[in-house]
Design a protein around this motif. Structure first.
Motif: not given
Length: 168
Positions: A142-155
Motif C-alpha cells: 500500500n502506498g499510503y498506509e503508513a499515513q493512514n491516508d485512504l483518500g490518497a489511495e483513492e485519488r
C-alpha cells in the motif's frame, strides 16, 4: 552478571525494534510501500495495456483474507473499481488467493491459471497486496498506509485508471 543481562536485553530490544519498524517491509510476504510525498506509488511496467475482449483495461488486486494490509485498502479499492464497473469502463477483480475467489464476482469459481500467470509475471514472490492496473502500472503493498491516508489511495487509483481508459 546483572549488567551483562541488562546489556543483552537492551541489545535484543534494539534489534527487535529496528526490525519491526522497517519503513518498507513487514515480516513474511506482506510488503508496505511507505509514501511521504505526492509522487506516484505505482511504477510503470513498460508493458502494453492489457484489455479484455471488449477492449476494457483489466484492473487487478491480489490479496488474502488474513492480510491486515489487504483489509486496510480493500473497501477503498472496491469503491473505486465498482464505480468504473458500473459505468462499464473497466474489468476488475480482487483475487483472494487463500480463498480461491474473486471478491468482486462471487459467481467466479476459482482463480483461473491465467490470473496466477499475471501475478507471477509481476510479483513472482506473490507478496500481497499486489495491484496490477491494466498490466501498465504495478504496486506491491500500500502506498499510503503508513499515513493512514485512504483518500490518497483513492485519488491515485482513480487517476491511473482514468489514464488507462483514456488510452483506449
Amino acid at each position: 552478571m546483572k549488567r551483562q543481562l541488562f546489556f543483552f536485553f537492551l541489545l535484543f530490544a534494539l534489534v527487535f525494534l529496528v526490525g519491526c519498524t522497517s519503513p518498507n517491509k513487514v515480516t513474511g510476504s506482506v510488503t508496505i510501500t511507505q509514501q511521504t510525498t505526492t509522487e506516484q506509488t505505482f511504477r510503470d511496467t513498460g508493458d502494453e495495456i492489457c484489455r479484455n475482449a471488449e477492449g476494457k483495461p483489466i484492473i487487478r488486486l491480489y490479496s488474502t483474507s488474513w492480510c491486515p494490509h489487504c483489509e486496510w485498502v480493500k473497501d477503498t479499492y472496491t469503491t473505486v473499481v465498482t464505480d468504473y464497473l458500473g459505468r462499464g469502463e473497466i474489468e476488475a477483480h480482487n483475487w483472494v488467493l487463500d480463498l480461491d475467489t474473486d471478491d468482486l464476482d462471487p459467481t467466479q469459481e476459482g482463480i483461473p491459471a491465467k490470473e496466477y500467470a499475471v501475478l507471477n509475471k509481476y510479483n513472482a514472490q506473490q507478496s500481497i497486496p499486489t495491484f496490477v492496473l491494466g498490466c501498465k502500472y504495478l504496486r506491491i503493498g500500500n502506498g499510503y498506509e503508513a499515513q493512514n491516508d485512504l483518500g490518497a489511495e483513492e485519488r491515485e487509483l482513480r487517476r491511473l485508471i482514468d489514464q488507462l481508459i483514456a488510452a483506449s
